[in-house]
Design a protein around this motif. Structure first.
Motif, PDB file in Angstrom:
ATOM      1  N   GLN A 169       0.836  -1.213   0.000  1.00 20.37           N
ATOM      2  CA  GLN A 169       0.000   0.000   0.000  1.00 20.37           C
ATOM      3  C   GLN A 169       0.872   1.266   0.000  1.00 20.37           C
ATOM      4  OE1 GLN A 169      -2.559  -0.358   3.389  1.00 20.37           O
ATOM      5  NE2 GLN A 169      -3.807  -2.015   2.511  1.00 20.37           N
ATOM      6  N   LEU A 170       1.983   1.218   0.728  1.00 16.81           N
ATOM      7  CA  LEU A 170       2.880   2.361   0.771  1.00 16.81           C
ATOM      8  C   LEU A 170       3.497   2.620  -0.597  1.00 16.81           C
ATOM      9  CD1 LEU A 170       4.364   4.551   2.373  1.00 16.81           C
ATOM     10  CD2 LEU A 170       6.101   2.840   2.978  1.00 16.81           C
ATOM     11  N   SER A 171       3.854   1.536  -1.319  1.00 13.46           N
ATOM     12  CA  SER A 171       4.430   1.676  -2.654  1.00 13.46           C
ATOM     13  C   SER A 171       3.426   2.307  -3.617  1.00 13.46           C
ATOM     14  CB  SER A 171       4.884   0.317  -3.178  1.00 13.46           C
ATOM     15  OG  SER A 171       5.389   0.434  -4.495  1.00 13.46           O
ATOM     16  N   ILE A 172       2.156   1.865  -3.495  1.00 13.01           N
ATOM     17  CA  ILE A 172       1.114   2.422  -4.372  1.00 13.01           C
ATOM     18  C   ILE A 172       0.905   3.916  -4.058  1.00 13.01           C
ATOM     19  CG2 ILE A 172      -1.351   2.342  -4.912  1.00 13.01           C
ATOM     20  CD1 ILE A 172      -1.195  -0.705  -4.413  1.00 13.01           C
ATOM     21  N   ALA A 173       0.855   4.255  -2.768  1.00  9.63           N
ATOM     22  CA  ALA A 173       0.661   5.655  -2.364  1.00  9.63           C
ATOM     23  C   ALA A 173       1.830   6.528  -2.827  1.00  9.63           C
ATOM     24  CB  ALA A 173       0.501   5.735  -0.851  1.00  9.63           C
ATOM     25  N   ASP A 174       3.039   5.971  -2.766  1.00  6.47           N
ATOM     26  CA  ASP A 174       4.208   6.717  -3.209  1.00  6.47           C
ATOM     27  C   ASP A 174       4.144   7.013  -4.701  1.00  6.47           C
ATOM     28  OD1 ASP A 174       6.751   7.887  -2.512  1.00  6.47           O
ATOM     29  OD2 ASP A 174       7.660   6.297  -3.708  1.00  6.47           O
ATOM     30  N   GLU A 175       3.688   6.041  -5.483  1.00  4.75           N
ATOM     31  CA  GLU A 175       3.551   6.232  -6.923  1.00  4.75           C
ATOM     32  C   GLU A 175       2.477   7.272  -7.239  1.00  4.75           C
ATOM     33  OE1 GLU A 175       4.136   5.950 -10.961  1.00  4.75           O
ATOM     34  OE2 GLU A 175       5.357   5.142  -9.309  1.00  4.75           O
ATOM     35  N   GLN A 176       1.377   7.222  -6.499  1.00  2.00           N
ATOM     36  CA  GLN A 176       0.307   8.200  -6.697  1.00  2.00           C
ATOM     37  C   GLN A 176       0.789   9.619  -6.344  1.00  2.00           C
ATOM     38  OE1 GLN A 176      -2.804   6.602  -4.230  1.00  2.00           O
ATOM     39  NE2 GLN A 176      -3.621   5.282  -5.863  1.00  2.00           N
ATOM     40  N   LEU A 177       1.613   9.725  -5.312  1.00  2.00           N
ATOM     41  CA  LEU A 177       2.135  11.027  -4.920  1.00  2.00           C
ATOM     42  C   LEU A 177       3.061  11.579  -6.000  1.00  2.00           C
ATOM     43  CD1 LEU A 177       2.526  13.332  -2.906  1.00  2.00           C
ATOM     44  CD2 LEU A 177       4.300  11.956  -1.778  1.00  2.00           C
ATOM     45  N   ASN A 178       3.906  10.737  -6.577  1.00  2.78           N
ATOM     46  CA  ASN A 178       4.795  11.182  -7.651  1.00  2.78           C
ATOM     47  C   ASN A 178       3.992  11.679  -8.849  1.00  2.78           C
ATOM     48  OD1 ASN A 178       7.111  10.619  -6.219  1.00  2.78           O
ATOM     49  ND2 ASN A 178       7.267   8.508  -6.996  1.00  2.78           N
ATOM     50  N   GLN A 179       2.931  10.937  -9.199  1.00  2.00           N
ATOM     51  CA  GLN A 179       2.092  11.355 -10.319  1.00  2.00           C
ATOM     52  C   GLN A 179       1.404  12.698 -10.013  1.00  2.00           C
ATOM     53  OE1 GLN A 179      -0.582   8.093 -11.006  1.00  2.00           O
ATOM     54  NE2 GLN A 179       1.014   6.738 -11.839  1.00  2.00           N
ATOM     55  N   ALA A 180       0.943  12.870  -8.757  1.00  2.12           N
ATOM     56  CA  ALA A 180       0.278  14.121  -8.373  1.00  2.12           C
ATOM     57  C   ALA A 180       1.256  15.289  -8.430  1.00  2.12           C
ATOM     58  CB  ALA A 180      -0.319  13.996  -6.976  1.00  2.12           C
ATOM     59  N   ARG A 181       2.515  15.060  -8.052  1.00  2.00           N
ATOM     60  CA  ARG A 181       3.514  16.124  -8.101  1.00  2.00           C
ATOM     61  C   ARG A 181       3.807  16.546  -9.530  1.00  2.00           C
ATOM     62  NH1 ARG A 181       7.585  13.596  -3.544  1.00  2.00           N
ATOM     63  NH2 ARG A 181       6.627  14.626  -1.723  1.00  2.00           N
ATOM     64  N   VAL A 182       3.926  15.559 -10.417  1.00  2.00           N
ATOM     65  CA  VAL A 182       4.161  15.871 -11.828  1.00  2.00           C
ATOM     66  C   VAL A 182       2.995  16.697 -12.380  1.00  2.00           C
ATOM     67  CG1 VAL A 182       4.394  14.887 -14.135  1.00  2.00           C
ATOM     68  CG2 VAL A 182       5.653  13.873 -12.228  1.00  2.00           C
ATOM     69  N   ALA A 183       1.760  16.257 -12.056  1.00  2.00           N
ATOM     70  CA  ALA A 183       0.584  16.969 -12.544  1.00  2.00           C
ATOM     71  C   ALA A 183       0.522  18.385 -11.965  1.00  2.00           C
ATOM     72  CB  ALA A 183      -0.688  16.197 -12.182  1.00  2.00           C
ATOM     73  N   TYR A 184       0.882  18.506 -10.683  1.00  3.21           N
ATOM     74  CA  TYR A 184       0.856  19.836 -10.051  1.00  3.21           C
ATOM     75  C   TYR A 184       1.899  20.755 -10.669  1.00  3.21           C
ATOM     76  CZ  TYR A 184       1.666  23.513  -6.655  1.00  3.21           C
ATOM     77  OH  TYR A 184       1.855  24.731  -6.071  1.00  3.21           O
ATOM     78  N   ASN A 185       3.107  20.258 -10.881  1.00  5.29           N
ATOM     79  CA  ASN A 185       4.166  21.085 -11.474  1.00  5.29           C
ATOM     80  C   ASN A 185       3.760  21.578 -12.862  1.00  5.29           C
ATOM     81  OD1 ASN A 185       5.795  20.803  -9.235  1.00  5.29           O
ATOM     82  ND2 ASN A 185       6.886  19.022 -10.043  1.00  5.29           N
ATOM     83  N   GLN A 186       3.156  20.703 -13.653  1.00  5.75           N
ATOM     84  CA  GLN A 186       2.705  21.098 -14.981  1.00  5.75           C
ATOM     85  C   GLN A 186       1.594  22.145 -14.890  1.00  5.75           C
ATOM     86  OE1 GLN A 186       4.001  20.200 -18.036  1.00  5.75           O
ATOM     87  NE2 GLN A 186       2.635  21.812 -18.760  1.00  5.75           N
ATOM     88  N   ALA A 187       0.630  21.900 -13.963  1.00  7.76           N
ATOM     89  CA  ALA A 187      -0.483  22.850 -13.789  1.00  7.76           C
ATOM     90  C   ALA A 187       0.029  24.194 -13.291  1.00  7.76           C
ATOM     91  CB  ALA A 187      -1.511  22.275 -12.817  1.00  7.76           C
ATOM     92  N   SER A 188       1.042  24.155 -12.412  1.00  6.93           N
ATOM     93  CA  SER A 188       1.613  25.411 -11.895  1.00  6.93           C
ATOM     94  C   SER A 188       2.296  26.196 -13.003  1.00  6.93           C
ATOM     95  CB  SER A 188       2.607  25.094 -10.779  1.00  6.93           C
ATOM     96  OG  SER A 188       3.193  26.277 -10.291  1.00  6.93           O
ATOM     97  N   THR A 189       3.033  25.490 -13.858  1.00 11.23           N
ATOM     98  CA  THR A 189       3.698  26.161 -14.983  1.00 11.23           C
ATOM     99  C   THR A 189       2.673  26.779 -15.926  1.00 11.23           C
ATOM    100  OG1 THR A 189       5.559  24.622 -14.849  1.00 11.23           O
ATOM    101  CG2 THR A 189       5.284  25.830 -16.918  1.00 11.23           C
ATOM    102  N   VAL A 211      -7.833  27.659 -16.467  1.00 13.20           N
ATOM    103  CA  VAL A 211      -6.504  27.184 -16.074  1.00 13.20           C
ATOM    104  C   VAL A 211      -6.315  27.304 -14.568  1.00 13.20           C
ATOM    105  CG1 VAL A 211      -4.034  27.601 -16.318  1.00 13.20           C
ATOM    106  CG2 VAL A 211      -5.518  27.764 -18.311  1.00 13.20           C
ATOM    107  N   GLU A 212      -6.877  28.369 -13.980  1.00 19.61           N
ATOM    108  CA  GLU A 212      -6.767  28.555 -12.529  1.00 19.61           C
ATOM    109  C   GLU A 212      -7.475  27.429 -11.794  1.00 19.61           C
ATOM    110  OE1 GLU A 212      -7.148  32.338  -9.539  1.00 19.61           O
ATOM    111  OE2 GLU A 212      -8.783  32.002 -10.970  1.00 19.61           O
ATOM    112  N   THR A 213      -8.640  26.997 -12.298  1.00 19.14           N
ATOM    113  CA  THR A 213      -9.375  25.887 -11.683  1.00 19.14           C
ATOM    114  C   THR A 213      -8.557  24.602 -11.756  1.00 19.14           C
ATOM    115  OG1 THR A 213     -11.502  26.910 -12.239  1.00 19.14           O
ATOM    116  CG2 THR A 213     -11.496  24.539 -11.774  1.00 19.14           C
ATOM    117  N   GLN A 214      -7.948  24.350 -12.931  1.00 19.67           N
ATOM    118  CA  GLN A 214      -7.105  23.163 -13.064  1.00 19.67           C
ATOM    119  C   GLN A 214      -5.937  23.199 -12.083  1.00 19.67           C
ATOM    120  OE1 GLN A 214      -5.951  23.014 -17.155  1.00 19.67           O
ATOM    121  NE2 GLN A 214      -8.007  22.605 -17.937  1.00 19.67           N
ATOM    122  N   TYR A 215      -5.384  24.376 -11.901  1.00 19.05           N
ATOM    123  CA  TYR A 215      -4.258  24.527 -10.974  1.00 19.05           C
ATOM    124  C   TYR A 215      -4.708  24.233  -9.547  1.00 19.05           C
ATOM    125  CZ  TYR A 215      -0.956  26.999  -7.956  1.00 19.05           C
ATOM    126  OH  TYR A 215      -0.078  27.332  -6.961  1.00 19.05           O
TER     127      TYR A 215
END
Length: 504
Positions: A169-189, A211-215
């Motif tokens: 479960q920790l491995s799955i959560a870690d992968e989901q967090l990495n994906q969320a960070r990538v999505a957030y960085n792109q949305a922030s840019t 775009v603000e809503t997506q961010y």
């Protein structure tokens, strides 16, 4: 006989000439006239600037720029010196961020939490619940083992299974967090880029809001993923701790009592954390109390005051001219460290100037503020100007033993400088339409003054009463009339009734 007659004739001619010379004295004359006359006192004075301002900074620091030199003309508000601003800029940004945070906190308390904020608090609550359940399960395992010491091997196998499940479960959560960070960085840019385009008017408000809503969604998803990772980590840590307990008991059955006490302590800590999280969730859903809102308002005011102070400090890093004028001194260099209040620049205002003079008590009593006076600027050929008395000191200057007086002059072209000399003519007394004669027509001026008036071919001595006296003329109050002819040359040898001959 003829010689006697000739001699007699010559004697008569000589006698006539002698009598004629004795009785007719040549003189020059002038006519008394009616006109205005003023008593004038001329006093020498010195030019002073209208204003002389010592400029000092409100703050201290290192000088980054010096923008003026001696002799420069500056306008009001013009930059004179600039301090290094790096630290002040950082302080200003920190103060602005503190105001934004305090405002957001007040908005949340007054308007209620947003769905994203509620979700975050609920996730914290769920995490605390999971920790509590894990601690409770761990205690149950220890108690079960403590009360049933028959099969440690089976307990160890079960704990290992739970540990592997928690690791997955920790491995799955870690992968989901990495994906969320990538999505957030792109949305922030994308958000920053579209924000710039919106500010420049290149896109519509609707496009920017999309775009603000997506961010914001990406930001919320990142927080959820972080909480999910945290919860999975807690579950894994609980499973690992349970496994370690069972393994320790399996390897060393004598430590079971200590493990049981530790498990009970962990359960109590988890219960306290759960109660805190539950209270926070209830507060967010229910809303803040009035005292909390008052505290938040006070915090916002304090942050705003700190921001205003930071802005003032930043503005004070640029020392500006308080007036237009001419720089007369610069006492600072680039790179120099200065303390607040240190005089750095002297500014003089020469659009107007003062003439400062010292007058005696007799003059003082016959002038007043507002009187117009004539000022002769000695540095100029045609330097006669009109000034106005603006200041009369009521206290004597002990060094000069006279009373200081200031006369204000216009100096729009800035040609008059401090330190120049000028003669000021004070009108002490004035008479209008009065009898005026030249001062050299009067004899015994300081005693019993009199004049000689021509009456036909003789002179008449007339005693007079004198009024105003100036450099060349004087007023006759009584004793003669207008149009009287007065002797102004030759009068020193005259007696009352002498015959005179007017030669001019």
């Amino acid at each position: 006989m003829k010689n006697k007659i000739g001699i007699f004739t010559i004697l008569i001619v000589l006698l006539i000439n002698t009598v004629s010379l004795a009785q007719s004295i040549p003189v020059r004359v002038v006519e008394a006239e009616l006109k205005d006359l003023a008593e004038i006192k001329v006093v020498n004075g010195k030019i002073e600037p209208y204003k002389s301002i010592q400029i000092s900074p409100e703050i201290g620091g290192i000088i980054d720029e010096v923008n003026v030199e001696v002799g420069d003309f500056v306008k009001k508000g013009q930059s004179l010196i600039v301090f290094d601003q790096d630290n002040l800029k950082a302080q200003l940004k920190q103060a602005e961020a503190a105001v934004e945070l305090a405002q957001a906190n007040l908005d949340m308390l007054e308007n209620g939490a947003t769905p994203e904020e509620i979700a975050q608090v609920e996730a914290s609550y769920q995490s605390a619940m999971a920790s509590f359940e894990g601690a409770k399960t761990g205690l149950e395992i220890i108690e079960s083992i403590y009360h049933d010491k028959s099969d440690y091997k089976q307990q160890l196998t079960s704990s290992n299974t739970q540990l592997e499940s928690g690791r997955k479960q920790l491995s799955i959560a870690d992968e989901q967090l990495n994906q969320a960070r990538v999505a957030y960085n792109q949305a922030s840019t994308d958000y920053e880029r579209m924000k710039t385009l919106y500010n420049e008017g290149a896109i519509t408000r609707k496009e920017f809001e999309g775009v603000e809503t997506q961010y914001k969604n990406a930001q919320s998803a990142l927080k959820t993923a972080e909480l999910g990772k945290e919860q999975a980590q807690i579950n894994y840590n609980g499973a690992l701790e349970s496994y370690q307990i069972v393994e320790d008991v399996y390897q060393n059955p004598h430590s079971l009592k200590q493990q049981l006490d530790n498990a009970r302590t962990q359960l109590e800590v988890a219960r306290a954390n759960l109660q805190t999280a539950e209270a926070n969730l209830a507060k967010v859903k229910k809303g803040a109390r009035e005292e909390e809102r008052r505290s938040a308002r006070a915090s916002l005011k304090q942050s705003q005051a700190s921001l205003e102070l930071a802005r003032i400090q930043f503005e004070n890093s640029v020392v500006k001219s308080p007036n237009q004028g001419i720089i007369s001194a610069v006492n600072v260099e680039v790179g120099e460290m200065l303390g607040a209040g240190t005089p750095v620049i002297n500014l003089v205002d020469l659009d107007q100037v003062y003439v400062k003079v010292n007058v005696n008590a007799d003059t003082l009593t016959r002038i007043k503020v507002g009187d117009q006076v004539s000022v002769d600027l000695l540095a100029f050929k045609d330097g006669i100007s009109q000034g106005e008395i603006t200041n009369i000191s009521p206290v004597i200057d002990q060094q000069a033993q006279a009373y200081p007086v200031k006369i204000l002059l216009d100096n729009e072209d800035n040609k008059i400088y401090g330190g120049m000399f000028a003669d000021v003519s004070f009108i002490l007394n004035r008479a209008e339409n009065t009898v005026v004669i030249p001062i050299n027509a009067v004899l015994d001026l300081d005693g019993n003054p009199y004049v000689f008036a021509v009456d036909g071919d003789k002179v008449v001595k007339k005693e007079i009463e004198i009024g105003i006296i100036n450099a060349n003329e004087l007023e006759v109050i009584d004793g003669i009339s207008p149009e009287d002819i007065l002797v102004i040359q030759g009068q020193n040898s005259l007696q009352n009734g002498d015959l005179v001959e007017v030669v001019d």
